[in-house]
Design an enzyme around this catalytic site. Structure first.
Site, PDB file in Angstrom:
ATOM      1  N   HIS A  40      -8.184   5.631   9.494  1.00  0.00           N
ATOM      2  CA  HIS A  40      -7.558   4.594   9.750  1.00  0.00           C
ATOM      3  C   HIS A  40      -9.070   3.229   9.424  1.00  0.00           C
ATOM      4  O   HIS A  40      -8.583   2.468  10.413  1.00  0.00           O
ATOM      5  CB  HIS A  40      -7.229   4.034  11.208  1.00  0.00           C
ATOM      6  CG  HIS A  40      -5.975   4.953  11.422  1.00  0.00           C
ATOM      7  ND1 HIS A  40      -5.077   5.049  12.651  1.00  0.00           N
ATOM      8  CD2 HIS A  40      -4.679   5.065  10.073  1.00  0.00           C
ATOM      9  CE1 HIS A  40      -4.039   6.609  12.574  1.00  0.00           C
ATOM     10  NE2 HIS A  40      -3.716   5.994  11.117  1.00  0.00           N
ATOM     11  N   ARG A  67      -7.655   4.286  -2.126  1.00  0.00           N
ATOM     12  CA  ARG A  67      -7.645   5.019  -1.116  1.00  0.00           C
ATOM     13  C   ARG A  67      -7.858   6.752  -0.252  1.00  0.00           C
ATOM     14  O   ARG A  67      -7.138   7.299  -1.393  1.00  0.00           O
ATOM     15  CB  ARG A  67      -6.111   4.415   0.016  1.00  0.00           C
ATOM     16  CG  ARG A  67      -6.080   5.155   1.121  1.00  0.00           C
ATOM     17  CD  ARG A  67      -5.167   4.320   1.784  1.00  0.00           C
ATOM     18  NE  ARG A  67      -5.576   4.674   3.664  1.00  0.00           N
ATOM     19  CZ  ARG A  67      -4.331   4.696   4.619  1.00  0.00           C
ATOM     20  NH1 ARG A  67      -3.147   4.180   3.985  1.00  0.00           N
ATOM     21  NH2 ARG A  67      -4.958   4.788   5.501  1.00  0.00           N
ATOM     22  N   GLU A 115      -4.717  -2.937   5.076  1.00  0.00           N
ATOM     23  CA  GLU A 115      -5.543  -2.305   4.624  1.00  0.00           C
ATOM     24  C   GLU A 115      -5.804  -2.246   3.292  1.00  0.00           C
ATOM     25  O   GLU A 115      -7.096  -2.034   2.306  1.00  0.00           O
ATOM     26  CB  GLU A 115      -4.988  -0.722   4.746  1.00  0.00           C
ATOM     27  CG  GLU A 115      -4.941  -0.015   5.960  1.00  0.00           C
ATOM     28  CD  GLU A 115      -4.306   0.501   6.467  1.00  0.00           C
ATOM     29  OE1 GLU A 115      -3.012   0.946   6.895  1.00  0.00           O
ATOM     30  OE2 GLU A 115      -4.807   2.080   6.974  1.00  0.00           O
ATOM     31  N   ARG A 154       2.702  13.705  16.320  1.00  0.00           N
ATOM     32  CA  ARG A 154       1.318  13.811  16.284  1.00  0.00           C
ATOM     33  C   ARG A 154       1.041  14.088  18.454  1.00  0.00           C
ATOM     34  O   ARG A 154       1.119  13.870  18.910  1.00  0.00           O
ATOM     35  CB  ARG A 154       0.501  14.312  15.840  1.00  0.00           C
ATOM     36  CG  ARG A 154      -0.135  14.362  14.199  1.00  0.00           C
ATOM     37  CD  ARG A 154      -0.528  13.449  13.478  1.00  0.00           C
ATOM     38  NE  ARG A 154       0.029  12.059  12.484  1.00  0.00           N
ATOM     39  CZ  ARG A 154      -0.946  11.407  12.048  1.00  0.00           C
ATOM     40  NH1 ARG A 154      -2.331  10.989  11.698  1.00  0.00           N
ATOM     41  NH2 ARG A 154      -0.201  10.609  10.987  1.00  0.00           N
ATOM     42  N   ASN A 193      -2.517   4.090  -3.675  1.00  0.00           N
ATOM     43  CA  ASN A 193      -2.787   5.115  -2.613  1.00  0.00           C
ATOM     44  C   ASN A 193      -1.697   6.319  -2.697  1.00  0.00           C
ATOM     45  O   ASN A 193      -0.916   6.204  -2.933  1.00  0.00           O
ATOM     46  CB  ASN A 193      -2.725   4.695  -1.124  1.00  0.00           C
ATOM     47  CG  ASN A 193      -2.168   5.069  -0.011  1.00  0.00           C
ATOM     48  OD1 ASN A 193      -3.077   6.216   0.347  1.00  0.00           O
ATOM     49  ND2 ASN A 193      -1.158   4.186   1.272  1.00  0.00           N
TER      50      ASN A 193
END
Ligand code: AMP
Length: 400
Positions: A179, A90, A386, A240, A7
């Protein structure tokens, strides 16, 4: 079969080596501060953590250092690089080009480069990770697993924005969602837990972490999700804003003298629960400030966050025409019981109630049923994984 999951971020490169015969992690770690003074590699084996401080001017050097650590006579876990059967990367964005994971080749790499503009914060780093791995391990098969792919099943009425259709066609401006590996993993785990055919299930998955997104999953397939063209959309997050009236941008630019990119940076970095509370983006700090110190703005931030998630659950229950199961996952979803309570409070009309004792229990890494006795909807806490999804999909592609 051993699979290395990579990743790559702009200045980091995280990795996990899986033994896929047992689906267990042999070693994990990460290079930090790549291209920045003070680079360090943290390599965690079952015997402890090895910290390797070494200059890493770019991702290629970081990848070389990771491989060196993996085969090191003292703290390594394999004898040679040949033991790594495949690498799974990823990748943030598939654009409209891939609706599933793919094996990496020159053509796929070129498509990723074309799509880099869709994810300017992540894609260049993801591509550097792919290129570094290909240079260092030229004969090892590699797969790309996209954060957007699980959402590729959304129907047009869910992914289209109400803008000029030509702009959607020409510039691919639409909802993509993110996601995806997490929503896929927890919805599949939930389907197994429910013990009925996937086609008969209606699930809402809430991935609540540093970034948060909600998905509606019908019959095992995503039909809507809260993030959009970028991961800035949807519910409020740590820093955010989530969904906001776009006209605020012009107003903000005028009031604060921001350029357009500065407005977007503001919405990404200075807003969310951190912006409202003035305390932190971390929910551990927020709940402490709200509960123990009576901090009103921290309470307000938690209220805004939970109300935002609640509204999406209601909307997706409508999109699904019912609901069998509500799933909480990721850092906040798995650990912050107060947030789960606040979100589910007042959703009894939808058939959602919680067992307060189960909801208050600490996450032990397994699936945790927190539904109240009278709850028509199963409410589950499912730890996301993940990396395991990436390793599984890589194995599937390589074996095929
Ligand atoms: P993630 O992006 O999934 O790593 O989630 C990070 C968020 O999870 C942070 O905002 C933390 O506040 C929140 N969180 C709450 N409790 C915990 C915990 N025990 N461990 C890790 N993260 C937690």
């Amino acid at each position: 079969m051993k699979i290395l999951v990579v990743n790559a971020g702009s200045s980091s490169l995280k990795y996990q080596l899986f033994d896929m015969d047992t689906e267990t992690v042999i070693v994990k770690g990460g290079a930090e501060r790549i291209g920045i003074p003070g680079s360090v590699l943290k390599h965690k084996t079952k015997d402890g953590e090895k910290i390797i401080e070494q200059d890493m001017p770019n991702h290629k050097v970081a990848m070389q250092l990771v491989l060196h650590a993996l085969v090191h006579p003292e703290y390594g876990v394999i004898r040679s690089m040949d033991e790594i059967d495949a690498v799974g990367h990823r990748v943030l964005h598939s654009g409209s080009d891939f609706d599933r994971s793919v094996l990496l080749d020159d053509e796929v790499l070129a498509i990723c480069k074309k799509n880099a503009e869709l994810g300017p914060l992540h894609m260049p780093a993801n591509i550097l990770g792919m290129e570094a791995c290909r240079e260092v391990m030229p004969n090892t098969p590699m797969a790309l697993v996209f954060d957007t792919a699980f959402h590729a099943t959304m129907p047009p009425h869910a992914y289209l924005y109400a803008i000029d259709y030509d702009d959607y066609k020409n510039y691919k401006i639409r909802r993509y969602g993110f996601h995806g590996t997490s929503h896929k993993y927890v919805s599949q785990e939930a389907i197994k837990y429910l013990g009925k055919p996937a086609e008969q299930t209606k699930i809402v998955t809430c991935h609540l972490g540093g970034g948060s997104s909600i998905s509606a999953v019908l019959g095992g397939k995503c039909i809507d999700t809260s993030m959009g063209f970028t991961p800035l959309a949807g519910v409020p997050m740590g820093t955010r804003s989530g969904d906001i009236d776009p006209a605020v941008l012009e107003f903000l630019a005028e009031k604060k003298g921001y350029s357009l990119p500065e407005c977007i940076t503001y919405l990404n970095k200075k807003c969310g629960v951190a912006g409202i509370s003035g305390v932190s983006s971390d929910f551990r700090d927020l709940t402490k400030a709200a509960d123990e110190e009576g901090n009103e703005r921290a309470k307000l931030a938690l209220d805004v966050f939970c109300y935002g998630v609640k509204k999406y659950i209601g909307a997706y229950a409508a999109a699904l025409n019912g609901l069998d199961c509500l799933v909480f996952t990721a850092g906040i979803g798995e650990n912050t019981w107060e947030v789960r309570r606040m979100i589910c409070d007042g959703l009894d009309y939808l058939g959602i109630t919680l067992d307060p004792e189960q909801n208050g229990r600490r996450n032990d890494g397994s699936i945790h049923d927190i539904s109240g006795k009278d709850s028509r909807v199963k409410v589950l806490v499912i730890p996301t994984n993940e990396e395991l999804v990436i390793a599984r999909e890589t194995k599937e592609l390589v074996e095929a």
